[in-house]
Design an enzyme around this catalytic site. Sequence first.
Site, PDB file in Angstrom:
ATOM      1  N   HIS A  10       0.834  -1.205   0.000  1.00 44.10           N
ATOM      2  CA  HIS A  10       0.000   0.000   0.000  1.00 44.10           C
ATOM      3  C   HIS A  10       0.870   1.258   0.000  1.00 44.10           C
ATOM      4  O   HIS A  10       2.001   1.214  -0.434  1.00 44.10           O
ATOM      5  CB  HIS A  10      -1.025  -0.064   1.129  1.00 44.10           C
ATOM      6  CG  HIS A  10      -1.834  -1.322   1.048  1.00 44.10           C
ATOM      7  ND1 HIS A  10      -2.881  -1.490   0.173  1.00 44.10           N
ATOM      8  CD2 HIS A  10      -1.697  -2.517   1.679  1.00 44.10           C
ATOM      9  CE1 HIS A  10      -3.375  -2.717   0.285  1.00 44.10           C
ATOM     10  NE2 HIS A  10      -2.671  -3.373   1.192  1.00 44.10           N
ATOM     11  N   HIS A  78       2.430  -7.221   4.188  1.00 43.79           N
ATOM     12  CA  HIS A  78       1.065  -6.725   4.390  1.00 43.79           C
ATOM     13  C   HIS A  78       0.586  -7.003   5.806  1.00 43.79           C
ATOM     14  O   HIS A  78       1.212  -7.746   6.559  1.00 43.79           O
ATOM     15  CB  HIS A  78       0.109  -7.394   3.390  1.00 43.79           C
ATOM     16  CG  HIS A  78       0.365  -6.969   1.988  1.00 43.79           C
ATOM     17  ND1 HIS A  78      -0.295  -5.929   1.391  1.00 43.79           N
ATOM     18  CD2 HIS A  78       1.259  -7.428   1.068  1.00 43.79           C
ATOM     19  CE1 HIS A  78       0.165  -5.763   0.173  1.00 43.79           C
ATOM     20  NE2 HIS A  78       1.112  -6.661  -0.055  1.00 43.79           N
ATOM     21  N   GLU A 145       1.212 -11.785   5.412  1.00 45.56           N
ATOM     22  CA  GLU A 145       0.113 -11.077   6.084  1.00 45.56           C
ATOM     23  C   GLU A 145       0.406 -11.154   7.583  1.00 45.56           C
ATOM     24  O   GLU A 145       0.212 -12.183   8.217  1.00 45.56           O
ATOM     25  CB  GLU A 145      -1.234 -11.719   5.762  1.00 45.56           C
ATOM     26  CG  GLU A 145      -1.705 -11.507   4.337  1.00 45.56           C
ATOM     27  CD  GLU A 145      -2.312 -10.127   4.078  1.00 45.56           C
ATOM     28  OE1 GLU A 145      -2.298  -9.265   4.981  1.00 45.56           O
ATOM     29  OE2 GLU A 145      -2.805  -9.919   2.952  1.00 45.56           O
TER      30      GLU A 145
END
Length: 174
Positions: A10, A78, A145
Amino acid sequence: MKKVTIDAGHGGNDPGAVSEKLREKDITLKIALYAEEYLLKNYEVQVKMTRSNDVFVSLSERAKIANRFKSDLFVSIHVNAAEKGTGFESYIYPETKEQTKTLQNALHSEIIKTLNGYGNIKDRGLKTAHYFVLKKTKMPAVLTENLFIDLDGELLSREEFLKNVGIAHAKGIA
């Protein structure tokens, strides 16, 4: 000398997962920068970051950065989000070679070992997914993640925790 691309997920106008106090883009950047710092300090390696500050980089550009750099491996960092979700998981593209699975195993085990130092963190497993950056990179690629922003926010807000997760990424890469 090996070449590694680290992708802080991001950034810029894309905050990723958010909670009341945290944004995924900030967490992933800190973890990525700690991983880069540890790799450069302790190993003979070249590191390319897809971003080193709060800017937006498209998914296709992230893959192009790694491909142009001719990376030996790519790691995308992430933080998950889902109501009542918790734990750590890692992903590779479904149609991958053994070398990618080896990288995933090394990263996953190193990160889980570090996370377990903070309590009983759920291991959600080694998974596959059709994520764009995993498909479009030409080298072994893993996406991590790192916990869930909703329920794991207390840990994700601790600088020492983020540093240790970054170091765990670096050790898994090494």
